[in-house]
Design a protein around this motif. Structure first.
Motif, PDB file in Angstrom:
ATOM      1  N   HIS A 334     -95.922  69.767  23.288  1.00  0.00           N
ATOM      2  CA  HIS A 334     -96.804  69.709  24.455  1.00  0.00           C
ATOM      3  C   HIS A 334     -96.580  68.395  25.203  1.00  0.00           C
ATOM      4  O   HIS A 334     -96.148  67.392  24.618  1.00  0.00           O
ATOM      5  N   TYR A 396     -98.725  73.184  27.439  1.00  0.00           N
ATOM      6  CA  TYR A 396     -99.229  73.305  26.064  1.00  0.00           C
ATOM      7  C   TYR A 396     -98.146  73.594  25.021  1.00  0.00           C
ATOM      8  O   TYR A 396     -98.410  73.534  23.825  1.00  0.00           O
ATOM      9  N   ASP A 404     -93.597  77.150  18.909  1.00  0.00           N
ATOM     10  CA  ASP A 404     -94.609  76.944  19.951  1.00  0.00           C
ATOM     11  C   ASP A 404     -95.208  78.272  20.403  1.00  0.00           C
ATOM     12  O   ASP A 404     -96.409  78.376  20.660  1.00  0.00           O
TER      13      ASP A 404
END
Length: 433
Positions: A334, A396, A404
């Protein structure tokens, strides 16, 4: 016809049999007639369902004191096997419990001591849980001297001798202050995972009640706490008045015919909107901010429109939410984007925007350590550099990275991302305004 009355030893034997057949063994004492009876429990009123003999002792051969008409109210005193000791018309005696029904039993009781909740109405039955003294339980039904109750999400039987009627729980305060360091748990159980430890003297916002547990929000987290360590407070916000009435504009990136980054069925625009809605809810309910969304559905907005909306909303801060992507599937983590000092940037709040981004990045890094922290980066981003309030853009994680992506598609992690972002925004608001 002459009838030989049973001897005292026979009466005692029959009495013992009756007590056993009642399916619940409880403390007993001898009454004035010499018959064993259970200790008096919480007072209740019963109504007779037929004309009923009130007898001197708990036996069908015992003398009849009087006949109680059907539909009459009698006051319960104690239980003796299948007999109830009651008072009626100034007289006290025994009636067959099958011919009376409860006419007014309290819906709630308070424990007078620590009390075992058991699986069945028997003193040898397995203990489901131990109820603390002064705890409130909800009445379900009655079985002799045992009450079936609910407490802390569990249902079982307790000895009614250790209960006293109480009123329904008082409607809760909006906010409570902790009287000790208090565990915020994932669910309403003492063995549940601890989300965080709330320091003594902190203010939490009430959400709902689950018996002796309160569901509350604190510092962006929602969970359960033991209500005995809370006291109502008159504070109008969960922390302080700094930032109250301020407007936070949340911008869910992309939307409509602009999906953003895509990996299979995973769309950046969907992830961004989901986190935006979660973030808006936390900022509003937990921190008492006025929150505006640039979009609340799958709608396309140009970059200029997003900045224009922030102007019209008179936003005190602007935060744009995104998910990243790369041609290299190894890229992950992030990051937060803030304005540069180049001529591209016309935002007069460069320093404040960097503080805002840094605060959000710090909270995400500390709360979600499983995702790599790529840090705060200076980039020429329109909704940041051309805005008119402290502004930042949050990425994010990378949809293109399998690790992720597993976080971005997980609702639990999206909630944690929203909570961390809300906390970061709040920390900035408290220090800046």
């Amino acid at each position: 016809m002459n009838e030989t009355k049973p001897s005292w030893s026979l009466k005692l034997l029959l009495s013992s049999s009756l007590a056993i057949s009642g399916a619940a063994i409880v403390p007993f004492q001898l009454d004035s007639s010499g018959i064993q009876s259970t200790v008096a429990e919480a007072a209740s009123t019963y109504t007779t369902t037929a004309n009923l003999n009130l007898r001197l002792s708990a036996a069908t051969w015992s003398p009849v004191l009087l006949t109680i008409p059907s539909g009459s109210s009698v006051t319960y005193i104690s239980t003796y096997g299948s007999w109830y000791k009651v008072s009626y018309g100034g007289k006290t005696g025994y009636v067959a419990s099958q011919y009376v029904s409860v006419s007014n039993t309290s819906a709630y009781y308070k424990t007078t001591d620590r009390l075992n909740m058991r699986l069945t109405a028997a003193s040898w039955s397995d203990v489901v849980t131990v109820i603390p003294a002064d705890a409130t339980v909800k009445y379900v039904s009655r079985y002799g001297s045992w009450y079936k109750v609910t407490f802390n999400g569990k249902t079982g039987y307790v000895a009614s001798a250790y209960l006293t009627p109480t009123s329904a729980p008082v409607p809760p305060s909006d906010y409570y202050k902790t009287t000790a360091n208090l565990n915020l748990r994932l669910s309403a159980a003492s063995w549940s995972d601890v989300l965080t430890v709330i320091p003594a003297g902190s203010v939490v916002k009430y959400v709902s009640r689950y018996d002796s547990w309160y569901k509350v929000t604190y510092n962006g987290k929602t969970g359960y706490v033991a209500s005995e360590y809370l006291k109502p407070t008159t504070v109008t916000t969960p922390t302080d008045t700094n930032g109250t009435g301020k407007t936070v504009v949340i911008d869910a990136g992309h939307g409509g015919n602009d999906p953003g980054a895509v990996y299979g069925s995973v769309y950046e625009k969907v992830i961004a909107l989901d986190i935006a809605k979660r973030l808006a809810g936390i900022l509003s309910s937990t921190y008492d901010y006025n929150v505006k969304l640039t979009r609340s559905n799958d709608t396309y907005l140009s970059l200029e429109q997003r900045v224009s909306l922030n102007k019209s909303y008179k936003g005190d801060v602007f935060v744009s939410l995104h998910a990243n992507s790369s041609v290299y599937n190894t890229a992950h983590g992030h990051e937060v984007l803030v304005p540069t000092s180049e001529s591209y940037t016309t935002n007069p709040y460069v320093s404040a925007s960097r503080s805002l981004g840094s605060s959000i990045n710090k909270e995400i890094a500390s709360r979600i350590s499983t995702i790599q922290n790529r840090g705060v980066k200076y980039q020429n981003v329109y909704v940041v550099g051309r805005n008119v309030s402290p502004s930042t853009l949050v990425e994010y994680g990378f949809i293109s990275n399998s690790s992720d992506r597993s976080y971005l598609t997980n609702t639990t992690y999206r909630q944690r991302m929203a909570e961390a972002t809300a906390s970061g925004i709040h920390q900035f608001m408290r220090s800046y305004y």
